[in-house]
Write an enzyme that holds these catalytic residues in place. Structure first.
Site, PDB file in Angstrom:
ATOM      1  CG  ASP A  69      42.700  11.210   9.931  1.00 24.29           C
ATOM      2  OD1 ASP A  69      43.415  11.289  11.156  1.00 24.29           O
ATOM      3  OD2 ASP A  69      43.055  11.541   8.765  1.00 24.29           O
ATOM      4  NE  ARG A 177      38.390   8.579  18.080  1.00 22.94           N
ATOM      5  CZ  ARG A 177      38.791   9.965  18.611  1.00 22.94           C
ATOM      6  NH1 ARG A 177      38.316  10.221  19.809  1.00 22.94           N
ATOM      7  NH2 ARG A 177      39.384  10.788  17.800  1.00 22.94           N
TER       8      ARG A 177
END
Length: 191
Positions: A69, A177
């Protein structure tokens, strides 16, 4: 383990993860597995939502998997949009989300922000958490056509380009990420 199940339907995220893995693991998304159900994100933290998604997919498949997330946190807005980044102004409508964010920042000088990615891995019944972040600023108007989400208005520290002006290799030099995925890879290679 050569195959990783990534608990997502977001093909943009899958492409980013695959670009970091460089063939070390084969990534299978929920769509690849024919799992088209939406996974709820009911919690108020990125970590709780990542954990929820990983545990649900682990139950569905009976296999090791990971989820993530990600949120954009803007300092002057007390961390908004944060955990609600994908639904800030409408469900996964990033043009509306960007419009809302730019409106909220209108007239505000402090435009510092950061992306945070939380990955939750379920491996052999145990849970592991990995985090990556990227600091930068929110600019006043969109620039670039690559990427997704808030990429067209986010300039990472150390660059003059938005994420949406970068190809994936360039974005990976800064990416929240990528940082989280690299921690995941390092962990998996020790197993």
């Amino acid at each position: 383990m050569n195959e990783l199940i990534f608990a997502t339907h977001n093909e943009n995220k899958v492409q980013e993860v695959v670009s970091v893995l460089k063939g070390k693991f084969e990534v299978r998304s929920l769509s690849n597995l024919g799992l088209n159900q939406e996974i709820p994100e009911p919690y108020d933290t990125l970590e709780e939502n990542a954990r929820e998604k990983a545990h649900i997919v682990n139950k569905w498949t009976g296999r090791d998997c990971f989820s993530e997330d990600t949120g954009l946190l803007v300092d002057s807005l007390n961390g908004e949009p944060g955990v609600r980044s994908a639904r800030y102004a409408g469900d996964h409508d990033f043009q509306k989300n960007i419009n809302k964010l730019l409106h909220r920042l209108s007239g505000i000088e402090n435009r510092k922000a950061r992306f945070i990615t939380i990955i939750c891995l379920i491996l052999k019944g145990k849970e592991y958490i990995f985090e990556g972040d990227c600091k930068g600023i929110i600019i006043a108007e969109r620039r670039g056509s690559k990427g997704f989400g808030y990429d067209s208005i986010f300039v990472p520290d150390g660059s003059e380009k938005t994420f949406a002006q970068m190809d994936i290799e360039e974005k990976n030099q800064f990416s929240h990420r990528k940082k989280a995925v690299e921690k995941l890879i390092a962990f998996l290679q020790q197993q």
